[in-house]
Design an enzyme around this catalytic site. Structure first.
Site, PDB file in Angstrom:
ATOM      1  CD  GLU A   2       3.857  -0.850  -5.387  1.00 44.57           C
ATOM      2  OE1 GLU A   2       2.724  -0.976  -4.881  1.00 44.57           O
ATOM      3  OE2 GLU A   2       4.234  -1.500  -6.394  1.00 44.57           O
ATOM      4  CG  HIS A   4      -0.138  -8.147   3.288  1.00 46.45           C
ATOM      5  ND1 HIS A   4      -0.088  -9.293   2.539  1.00 46.45           N
ATOM      6  CD2 HIS A   4      -0.779  -7.223   2.522  1.00 46.45           C
ATOM      7  CE1 HIS A   4      -0.699  -9.095   1.387  1.00 46.45           C
ATOM      8  NE2 HIS A   4      -1.110  -7.839   1.346  1.00 46.45           N
TER       9      HIS A   4
END
Length: 353
Positions: A75, A144
């Site tokens: 990321e 998540h």
């Protein structure tokens, strides 16, 4: 939808079709890439595979591997490359596969992307739109299901957008991609395929039966910084965004309360004028979001309402939020601000009405 604040620009020959939110996001990317060769899409599995939720399906085949491409699982690298592209004149749309994974990129976003225009005295900009699914309701567990929007609303130089319908998702995403500042575009994954009333054990709905599933096939935009009054009312103002807009609508219908629901749509810039007018009219305010309570965006909303509407309030402001814990897998529906907790808050705030 009642929406006096919405601003759109549309192609004259635009038709409409029923879309879910995934299809609307895909359509927005397609429209922007077709109009501007500087727009490109990048991220983990966004190319050949079309994204973990299929939001970028078909784009690589249409626009090629130099405009829609897969990245390594890094990321920090994704964001660093996107910032460089933006400074060079491109308009990258990087995808962070889940919002929970965005933290390694935090330094790049805060120290570089959000500050670039300021630190260069306007010589450089970072016109990047970071797409990322966020929120719970799908049994994703602690890694998540997070809602990190409050962290980014604290960052000067960034904008934060959260749609609640396919129509808004496409129009807001187009506006975000065309914006010259970095925009975090959070997609509530629980409502990708349909609105959610908060009852996980009832049959799921889909957007094909919802008016906001009617989406123009061509270009249009929903301007950033404009809230939508999705339900007018006189007894109470409810401030919400994303999935919570639909949960709140279902709960007040069950309780028979004439509440006005304001869908913020854009957290930064915030449409404080619409909020202020609504609260001054109703005299009561409830704030609902899925993120953790402490330092959540609801705290900022509460402070703003208190500052601007104090003499109009007939009851203390109520907040219904997630808890100050990691998102639990086995107790997801206790954590999720669902009908029970929202109903309790409604009884409390309306007891003297």
């Amino acid at each position: 939808m009642t929406d006096t604040a919405i601003q759109t620009e549309a192609d004259a020959d635009t038709g409409t079709t029923r879309m879910n939110m995934i299809q609307a996001i895909n359509s927005a990317l397609d429209v922007c890439m077709g109009r501007d060769p500087d727009v490109l899409v990048m991220g983990e599995d966004v190319g050949y595979f079309g994204g973990v939720f299929r939001a970028t399906a078909g784009l690589q085949a249409k626009y090629g591997k130099t405009r829609v491409f897969d990245t390594p699982i890094t990321e920090t690298g994704i964001m660093g490359v996107a910032i460089g592209m933006g400074a060079y004149g491109l308009r990258p749309v990087p995808e962070i596969q889940f919002a929970d994974y965005i933290y390694p990129a935090l330094d790049q976003l805060v120290s570089e992307a959000a500050r670039l225009r300021y630190r260069s005295a306007g010589e450089f900009i970072a016109p990047i739109t970071i797409r990322s699914p966020y929120g719970g309701g799908i049994f994703g567990g602690q890694t998540h299901s997070q809602s990190p929007e409050g962290i980014f609303t604290h960052v000067s130089g960034m904008k934060t957008v959260i749609p609640s319908t396919p129509y808004d998702a496409k129009g807001l995403l187009i506006a975000a991609i065309e914006d010259n500042d970095p925009v975090l575009f959070l997609e509530p994954k629980r409502i990708y395929n349909g609105p959610f009333n908060g009852y996980w054990d009832r049959p799921a709905e889909n957007w094909s039966k919802h008016a906001a599933g009617d989406v123009p096939t061509g270009y249009y935009r929903v301007d950033l910084g404009k809230a939508a009054i999705v339900r007018p009312g006189e007894a109470l103002t409810i401030l919400a965004y994303g999935t919570m807009v639909h949960v709140c609508a279902a709960v007040i219908a069950e309780h028979g309360i004439d509440a006005e629901i304001v869908d913020l749509r854009t957290l930064v810039p915030l449409d404080i004028e619409t909020i202020e007018a609504s609260v001054k009219k109703t005299g009561r305010c409830m704030i609902v979001h899925e993120a953790t309570r402490t330092s959540g965006f609801g705290a900022e909303l509460s402070a703003l309402v208190q500052e601007r509407c104090f003499y109009h309030l007939e009851a203390p402001i109520e907040r219904v939020t997630g808890f100050d814990t990691p998102y639990p897998h086995s107790l997801e529906w206790a954590y999720f601000p669902g009908p029970v907790r929202i109903g309790q808050a409604l009884k409390k705030i309306m007891k003297d009405a």
